[in-house]
Design an enzyme around this catalytic site. Structure first.
Site, PDB file in Angstrom:
ATOM      1  N   HIS A  33      27.611  37.034  38.078  1.00 33.08           N
ATOM      2  CA  HIS A  33      29.009  36.583  38.207  1.00 33.08           C
ATOM      3  C   HIS A  33      29.623  36.298  36.828  1.00 33.08           C
ATOM      4  CE1 HIS A  33      27.479  35.847  42.301  1.00 33.08           C
ATOM      5  NE2 HIS A  33      28.719  36.093  42.668  1.00 33.08           N
ATOM      6  N   HIS A  83      35.878  44.184  46.909  1.00 32.50           N
ATOM      7  CA  HIS A  83      35.365  42.835  47.209  1.00 32.50           C
ATOM      8  C   HIS A  83      36.447  42.039  47.953  1.00 32.50           C
ATOM      9  CE1 HIS A  83      32.603  39.553  46.775  1.00 32.50           C
ATOM     10  NE2 HIS A  83      33.277  38.894  45.866  1.00 32.50           N
ATOM     11  N   HIS A 139      39.792  37.484  48.683  1.00 25.56           N
ATOM     12  CA  HIS A 139      38.531  36.746  48.557  1.00 25.56           C
ATOM     13  C   HIS A 139      38.460  35.523  49.478  1.00 25.56           C
ATOM     14  CE1 HIS A 139      34.909  35.033  46.727  1.00 25.56           C
ATOM     15  NE2 HIS A 139      34.727  36.213  46.171  1.00 25.56           N
ATOM     16  N   ASP A 177      30.506  40.662  40.532  1.00 28.05           N
ATOM     17  CA  ASP A 177      31.488  40.335  41.567  1.00 28.05           C
ATOM     18  C   ASP A 177      32.718  39.657  40.975  1.00 28.05           C
ATOM     19  OD1 ASP A 177      29.796  41.323  43.428  1.00 28.05           O
ATOM     20  OD2 ASP A 177      29.790  39.547  44.694  1.00 28.05           O
ATOM     21  N   ASP A 178      33.830  39.808  41.673  1.00 30.92           N
ATOM     22  CA  ASP A 178      35.105  39.108  41.410  1.00 30.92           C
ATOM     23  C   ASP A 178      35.893  39.721  40.239  1.00 30.92           C
ATOM     24  OD1 ASP A 178      34.151  37.372  43.402  1.00 30.92           O
ATOM     25  OD2 ASP A 178      33.217  36.089  41.907  1.00 30.92           O
TER      26      ASP A 178
END
Ligand SMILES: [Zn+2]
Length: 232
Positions: free
Chosen positions: A195, A103, A107, A53-54
Site C-alpha cells: 500500500h 479497485h 472505494h 492498491d489505491d
C-alpha cells in the site's frame, strides 16, 4: 417457558452459525461462489506479481521511479475517482509499462450493495483506466478485500477476473520488516500486495522487495502476464 427458551436458543445458534459462515465467506481469499478469483497462480516457475492498491496519489512518481530503476513492472489497482482527478498519474503508470486494474470508483465496502451500484463502480473506473491508454485486460480487486454475492458475479458478468493476493504485510512495520516478510514468504506464483500510495514504509520497501526478489531468482510480472502461467 422451558420450550420457549429452547427455541430461542436454537434460533440464536442458527443465526450465529449463519453469521460465521457469511463472515468466513466474505473474507476468504480463495473461495468465491460466482466468477473467477485468484489469490496466487499455480506454477513452479520463479515468477511473482507485485501489486499496489489505491490512488493514484502524489506518491506515484516515486513508485514508478523505483520500478524503472530496476526495470520491472507492477500492477496498480487504482480507484476510479482518484484516477479521474489525477489522469496524468494514470498515464505515467501506463507509460512506465505497468498494468492498471480496477479497485472500484469510490472505494466503499461493497458487501450488500445493489447490482446497479456495483455495475456503475466498475464501469466508471474501467472508463477512466482506458483514458490512460492502457488497452490490456482490466482485472478487479475489491476494496477492503471484501466480496459477496453480487460483487464477483458482476465482475464476472463484465468479463473481469477478481484478483486477490497471498502475501500481505501488516501496517505499522518498517520498510525493512516489510521487505523481510515478503522475501521470507514468497513462493512461485505469489501475488504480493503493498500500500505505497498512502504508507511511507510500504513505499520505501519497494526497492528492497524488488532487489531481494531478483536476488532469489524471481522475475516480476504484471498480473495478466502471471495469469498466463497458470497451470491447470
Ligand atoms: Zn484499497
Amino acid at each position: 417457558m422451558k420450550k420457549f427458551l429452547k427455541i430461542v436458543f436454537i434460533i440464536l445458534l442458527c443465526l450465529t452459525f449463519t453469521a460465521a459462515v457469511l463472515y468466513f465467506w466474505m473474507n476468504a481469499r480463495t473461495s468465491q461462489v460466482f466468477g473467477n478469483l485468484t489469490a496466487k497462480v499455480n506454477t513452479t516457475e520463479k515468477i511473482v506479481a507485485l501489486t499496489f492498491d489505491d490512488g493514484p496519489t502524489a506518491n506515484t512518481p516515486e513508485i514508478l521511479k523505483y520500478l524503472s530503476e530496476q526495470n520491472v513492472k507492477a500492477t496498480f489497482f487504482v480507484v476510479g475517482e482518484s484516477l479521474e482527478k489525477n489522469p496524468e498519474l494514470g498515464k505515467a503508470i501506463f507509460e512506465q509499462g505497468s498494468e492498471l486494474g480496477n479497485h472500484s470508483y469510490t472505494h466503499q465496502r461493497m458487501v450488500f450493495k445493489s447490482p446497479s451500484f456495483i455495475s456503475s463502480e466498475l464501469g466508471k473506473t474501467n472508463e477512466e483506466i482506458r483514458k490512460t491508454g492502457f488497452a490490456g485486460v482490466i482485472n478487479f480487486r475489491p476494496p477492503y478485500g471484501k466480496k459477496l454475492l453480487f460483487l464477483p458475479w458482476y465482475a464476472n458478468k463484465l468479463g473481469m477476473k477478481t484478483i486477490m493476493w497471498n502475501i500481505e504485510v501488516d501496517s505499522n512495520k518498517s520498510s525493512d520488516q516489510i521487505a523481510k516478510y515478503v522475501l521470507d514468504n514468497v513462493s512461485p506464483g505469489s501475488i504480493i500486495i503493498l500500500h505505497p500510495m498512502y504508507n511511507r514504509s510500504d513505499l520505501e520497501a519497494i526497492p528492497k522487495v524488488i532487489a531481494g526478489l531478483k536476488e532469489q531468482g524471481y522475475n516480476l510480472l504484471t498480473v495478466n502476464e502471471l495469469l498466463e502461467h497458470q497451470q491447470k
